[in-house]
Design an enzyme around this catalytic site. Structure first.
Site, PDB file in Angstrom:
ATOM      1  N   ASP A  51     -33.307   3.182 -22.717  1.00  0.00           N
ATOM      2  CA  ASP A  51     -34.153   3.250 -21.525  1.00  0.00           C
ATOM      3  C   ASP A  51     -33.307   3.240 -20.253  1.00  0.00           C
ATOM      4  O   ASP A  51     -33.569   4.004 -19.307  1.00  0.00           O
ATOM      5  CB  ASP A  51     -35.129   2.070 -21.495  1.00  0.00           C
ATOM      6  CG  ASP A  51     -36.313   2.268 -22.421  1.00  0.00           C
ATOM      7  OD1 ASP A  51     -36.510   3.399 -22.910  1.00  0.00           O
ATOM      8  OD2 ASP A  51     -37.048   1.287 -22.661  1.00  0.00           O
ATOM      9  N   GLU A  75     -33.885   9.564 -25.759  1.00  0.00           N
ATOM     10  CA  GLU A  75     -33.324   9.885 -27.072  1.00  0.00           C
ATOM     11  C   GLU A  75     -31.834  10.197 -26.967  1.00  0.00           C
ATOM     12  O   GLU A  75     -31.046   9.823 -27.844  1.00  0.00           O
ATOM     13  CB  GLU A  75     -34.074  11.074 -27.686  1.00  0.00           C
ATOM     14  CG  GLU A  75     -35.557  10.820 -27.931  1.00  0.00           C
ATOM     15  CD  GLU A  75     -35.798   9.679 -28.899  1.00  0.00           C
ATOM     16  OE1 GLU A  75     -34.939   9.448 -29.783  1.00  0.00           O
ATOM     17  OE2 GLU A  75     -36.839   8.999 -28.777  1.00  0.00           O
TER      18      GLU A  75
END
Length: 415
Positions: free
Chosen positions: A360, A279
């Site tokens: 990611d 996040e």
């Protein structure tokens, strides 16, 4: 007799409905064909029973969406070419409503009708599908309370904004759309600021993260990545669903990190840190800012188009309305636009998937790629996410990469 506006709308609606049903049927067929065996990359961590449960869950949701798509199109045709909007406008005038109140009641009536139409689908999704697969934790009292609070907030916040928009469209002439865009943008930013402290607590309880060991790890991660927030909170998501999630809310210096309590029970400390790092990757790469700016740009373009159509009798007549008024123009535009813009869906999906890959990679660099892989596998398993989506359906709709591609990407970025 329909004019080119009417025919183009009917064509766009027909093509979008056909494409929705075609893609949905492809998804059902592909998921069913691959339900007999777990993909090799997941066989050590997801059982065949769990894989087949996810397939059944995906198919059930797709079948409901097919009926919903057909119903949406029928309702849309009834309101436009079927004369429903014209009838409601005439009925309000006959009842003595005019001016701003007529416009407000028209849009309020269409909104209420749409909500009533969608209610059976929402009930079936919550109390049949989600219940059958063990995700729903809402009872009727909580469901009704959420609906009433959402309606009250929409009336309290949306009512004054709608009145302002209709007034501007009526008095500001050819530049009204620009004033409306400015007001809408300011309202959107205000909501973004108010949501964490004023809106979200009306639906859920938020408590500071009590696990001091986990909080210390999170603080170190925030320091490494240069992120500042107003705090880390746990939300009682388990009151409504067993699905887990985490998100940022707010903007500027007033940002909060929020974990669902269900997520904290699903993942260990390494995995929670890795999910948070993902996040934070969105924040560090500017994805949140890009999304906000793109939303403002799209609303600018949409309102510009509305500003041109507002004064065209052929636009109104082509969509089944013989009168011209700001409320009618706005309602027709909001009803018709999705049929024309649906084809843009895969572009936004592609943009979102690229953001997920970047986040990611950031998580693998600043935390643990292996822990994020482990967390994702658990979330796929516990949320009954299909591991074998239809490739075309996924490219068109999915905001996140398919499980196998995402895991492979993470493995390449994990030492």
């Amino acid at each position: 007799m329909m004019n080119p506006f009417g025919w183009s709308f009917l064509l766009a609606l027909s093509l979008s409905l056909w494409l929705r049903l075609y893609l949905s049927q492809r998804q059902i067929r592909h998921v069913r064909q691959h339900a007999a065996s777990v993909p090799a990359a997941f066989r050590q961590r997801i059982s065949l029973q769990q894989h087949q449960q996810a397939a059944a869950y995906t198919i059930a949701r797709q079948r409901l969406s097919q009926w919903e798509s057909v119903g949406d199109s029928v309702l849309l045709l009834a309101l436009t070419l079927g004369g429903g909007l014209q009838w409601l406008w005439t009925t309000l005038a006959a009842a003595g409503c005019d001016g701003l109140w007529q416009g407000l009641l028209l849009i309020g009536g269409v909104t209420a009708l749409s909500a009533l139409y969608g209610l059976p689908f929402s009930l079936y999704r919550t109390f049949v599908i989600e219940q059958r697969f063990g995700f729903n934790r809402r009872d009727w009292r909580l469901y009704l309370g959420d609906a009433l609070k959402a309606g009250a907030l929409a009336l309290l916040l949306g009512g004054p904004l709608l009145a302002l928009v209709l007034w501007l469209l009526g008095v500001a002439g050819s530049r009204a759309w620009l004033w409306v865009w400015a007001c809408w943008s300011a309202f959107s930013l205000l909501l973004l600021w108010a949501y964490p402290t004023w809106i979200a607590p009306r639906f859920n309880r938020f408590a500071p993260l009590a696990d001091q060991t986990l909080r210390a790890r999170i603080d170190l991660l925030l320091q490494r990545t240069g992120f500042q927030s107003d705090g880390v909170f746990v939300m009682d998501g388990s009151r409504r669903s067993s699905h887990g999630n985490a998100y940022f809310t707010g903007f500027g210096r007033h940002k909060r990190i929020v974990f669902f309590d269900t997520l904290l029970t699903q993942l260990d400390a390494d995995e929670v840190e890795a999910v948070l790092a993902h996040e934070l990757g969105h924040f560090r790469h500017g994805h949140i800012r890009q999304h906000m700016l793109s939303t403002l740009a799209l609303s600018f373009a949409s309102l510009f188009i509305l500003g041109q159509l507002q004064f065209m009798p052929a636009f109104h007549q082509g969509l089944g309305v013989n009168a011209m008024a700001p409320a009618l123009s706005l309602t027709l535009f909001m009803l018709a636009a999705p049929a024309f813009t649906f084809i843009l869906t895969p572009l936004f999906s592609l943009w979102s998937r690229r953001h997920e890959y970047e986040a990611d990679a950031f998580a693998a660099q600043h935390s643990s790629g292996a822990a994020l892989i482990s967390a994702l596998v658990k979330l796929y398993r516990d949320n009954a996410s299909t591991l074998t989506p239809d490739p075309l359906h996924s490219r068109f709709y999915d905001s996140h990469p398919p499980a196998s591609l995402r895991i492979a990407h993470l493995e390449r970025h994990t030492p």
